[in-house]
Motif scaffolding. Structure first.
Motif, mmCIF file in Angstrom:
data_model
loop_
_atom_site.group_PDB
_atom_site.id
_atom_site.type_symbol
_atom_site.label_atom_id
_atom_site.label_comp_id
_atom_site.label_asym_id
_atom_site.label_seq_id
_atom_site.Cartn_x
_atom_site.Cartn_y
_atom_site.Cartn_z
ATOM 1 N N ARG A 162 10.976 11.224 -15.220
ATOM 2 C CA ARG A 162 11.234 12.659 -15.272
ATOM 3 C C ARG A 162 12.266 13.054 -14.216
ATOM 4 N NH1 ARG A 162 8.590 12.475 -19.973
ATOM 5 N NH2 ARG A 162 6.319 12.690 -19.819
ATOM 6 N N GLY B 238 6.241 9.684 -16.908
ATOM 7 C CA GLY B 238 5.280 10.012 -17.942
ATOM 8 C C GLY B 238 4.812 8.731 -18.615
ATOM 9 N N SER C 235 1.845 7.649 -21.282
ATOM 10 C CA SER C 235 0.735 7.902 -22.200
ATOM 11 C C SER C 235 -0.023 9.184 -21.874
ATOM 12 C CB SER C 235 -0.231 6.715 -22.186
ATOM 13 O OG SER C 235 -1.212 6.874 -23.204
ATOM 14 N N GLY C 236 0.704 10.286 -21.757
ATOM 15 C CA GLY C 236 0.061 11.581 -21.621
ATOM 16 C C GLY C 236 -0.290 12.005 -20.214
ATOM 17 N N ARG C 237 0.022 11.224 -19.206
ATOM 18 C CA ARG C 237 -0.229 11.639 -17.836
ATOM 19 C C ARG C 237 0.985 11.321 -16.978
ATOM 20 N NH1 ARG C 237 -2.191 7.815 -14.061
ATOM 21 N NH2 ARG C 237 -3.240 9.527 -12.999
ATOM 22 N N GLU C 238 1.045 11.969 -15.829
ATOM 23 C CA GLU C 238 2.164 11.796 -14.919
ATOM 24 C C GLU C 238 1.757 10.903 -13.750
ATOM 25 O OE1 GLU C 238 5.403 13.474 -15.300
ATOM 26 O OE2 GLU C 238 4.466 13.517 -17.287
ATOM 27 N N ARG D 205 -1.530 17.049 -11.673
ATOM 28 C CA ARG D 205 -2.274 16.102 -12.499
ATOM 29 C C ARG D 205 -2.341 16.626 -13.930
ATOM 30 N NH1 ARG D 205 -7.620 14.676 -9.331
ATOM 31 N NH2 ARG D 205 -7.311 12.645 -10.273
ATOM 32 N N ILE D 206 -1.817 15.835 -14.829
ATOM 33 C CA ILE D 206 -1.694 16.256 -16.224
ATOM 34 C C ILE D 206 -2.614 15.411 -17.087
ATOM 35 C CG2 ILE D 206 -0.105 16.414 -18.171
ATOM 36 C CD1 ILE D 206 2.098 16.996 -16.196
ATOM 37 N N GLY D 207 -3.267 16.068 -18.045
ATOM 38 C CA GLY D 207 -4.167 15.359 -18.933
ATOM 39 C C GLY D 207 -5.594 15.757 -18.630
ATOM 40 N N ALA E 32 -5.659 9.907 -18.947
ATOM 41 C CA ALA E 32 -5.443 9.753 -20.382
ATOM 42 C C ALA E 32 -5.499 8.271 -20.696
ATOM 43 C CB ALA E 32 -4.094 10.329 -20.795
#
Length: 446
Positions: free
Chosen positions: A184, A190, A192-195, A427-429, A434
């Motif tokens: 990014r 990125g 599989s859906g998380r950072e 934190r994403i997901g 994920a």
């Protein structure tokens, strides 16, 4: 480990590590030790598990591979199993000792699977990982039989820290080619859906403290009778010790006017004596030292003084300060704090000169050192001569620049920068986790 102790003493917390003594019936809980600065929790291992985990997978597979010595990898299925089992056992112990708002900072190659195992147990803490040794390029990393599993485990951390930009770029490339990671604009990847956040955090030392240690001790010691070259390294094949001695021999051979006028002090305390590769390097170093002394030595002069034991840090600081040249010649190193200690210890009125391998992580930060190729003995020999002949004005100029950088990039800055980024990671997901594509880590060898 000095850097970690200083960071914990300043911030507080719990240090969790492996107990130094193995037990046939290890405790099912952390063995706690309370201290004024921070507490210590030790996990115990039975001797066979410790042997296969530490001497086996950690230091006969990961250590040589991550240092680019794939020829020394010793692959045994029980090693990988022990590494996996220790990660799972430790995760259960850690999970029982933390709260959701705690921050977990995992250190080094022995503990790569820990975040994966903790998250499998439902732990929701922010978890960071710092690799103290190098991260090799993709092709070298793939020499590890479980390389894909390790890459997946690394991607479970919220923040990955490395010593150098070189290591950081290698990790990015591994993620791209293994897990289809996408870099990014903000520097995260990125996957599989998380950072996953990544960064370069060059480790350092307590510069002012080490300088004072050297200065106060040197006042009580007489300087050596001859200008001294010094090398201080754990006895390890990654440190370039035979190459250093070959360079010193080439120096004495091509510059006979320096015979009986300089000396080399090489301190190489033992490490991992039970691993065959370490027995071999010890034998080689002792043979080379004897060869040089036999070839060039006289009744009144010993070219190489070789000490095969650890010396107190207070004594090392003084030895650095009273040495004209510091030789740091690793073949591949994460950082190498000896280079920084040598600079910090110098008397700014009459400083010594640092000769530094281009393959040490410290070379990214210390361009004012004499940068050499450790594989070229003539390059080392020429650098030694340049260092010994260097005018005081140039020595002072180089040292001033090196010290100024270290002073503003000390161990406090290192730990503060890492923890600040870890606590600010987005934190994403769901729950910050994920699923990764494909099989779960270690499924091939479970």
């Amino acid at each position: 480990m000095v850097a970690l102790k200083e960071a914990l003493a300043r911030n507080g917390g719990l240090w969790i590590g492996c107990a130094p003594e193995q037990r046939e019936a290890p405790s099912n809980e952390l063995v706690m030790h309370q201290r004024p600065d921070f507490d210590i929790g030790l996990f115990e291992l039975e001797p066979p598990l410790y042997r296969d985990f530490y001497l086996g997978y950690s230091n006969s597979v990961l250590w040589p591979a991550l240092h680019g010595r794939v020829d020394l990898i010793d692959v045994k299925p029980r090693y990988a199993k022990a590494y996996r089992d220790v990660g799972r056992r430790l995760a259960r112990l850690v999970a029982g000792a933390v709260n959701d708002d705690d921050v977990i900072w995992v250190h080094d190659y022995q503990m790569i699977p820990l975040a994966h195992e903790l998250k499998a147990l439902g732990v929701k803490c922010r978890i960071g990982f710092f690799l103290h040794i190098p991260m090799p390029d993709l092709q070298t990393f793939k020499a590890i039989p479980e390389w894909q599993d390790l890459a997946r485990c690394l991607s479970d951390y919220d923040l990955l820290g490395f010593q150098t930009r070189r290591d950081l770029s290698h990790m990015i490339n591994i993620f791209r080619n293994t897990l289809r990671g996408e870099l990014r604009a903000n520097g995260t990847m990125g996957i599989s859906g998380r950072e996953v956040a990544l960064g370069s955090f060059p480790i350092s030392i307590d510069v002012a403290g080490f300088r004072e240690l050297a200065a106060s001790g040197a006042d009580k010691v007489s300087p050596p009778p001859l200008p001294r070259l010094i090398g201080v390294d754990r006895l390890d094949y990654s440190k370039g010790l035979p190459q250093r001695l070959a360079g010193y021999e080439a120096f004495l051979e091509t510059h006979p006017q320096y015979r009986s006028r300089v000396s080399l002090l090489q301190i190489a305390p033992p490490t991992r004596d039970d691993v065959d590769a370490y027995k071999a390097i010890r034998s080689e170093l002792e043979s080379l030292s004897g060869h040089i002394n036999g070839r060039f030595g006289t009744v009144d002069w010993t070219p190489v003084q070789y000490i095969h034991r650890a010396l107190p840090r207070t004594e090392l600081a003084v030895l650095y300060r009273l040495s004209r040249v510091g030789l740091v010649t690793p073949l591949f190193d994460g950082m190498n704090l000896v280079a920084k200690e040598f600079v910090a210890a110098q008397d700014e009125r009459d400083p010594g000169v640092l000769v530094l391998s281009q393959f040490a992580g410290a070379a990214e930060e210390m361009p004012e050192a004499l940068i050499i190729n450790p594989h070229d003995p003539h390059d080392i020999a020429q650098a030694i001569k340049t260092a010994l002949d260097m005018p005081l004005s140039e020595r002072m100029k180089r040292h001033s620049a090196l010290y100024a950088h270290l002073e503003s990039h000390n161990v406090t800055r290192w730990s503060t920068a890492f923890l600040k980024q870890l606590t600010s990671v987005e934190r994403i997901g769901p729950d910050g986790v994920a699923p990764l594509p494909g099989s779960t880590p270690w499924s091939r060898t479970a």
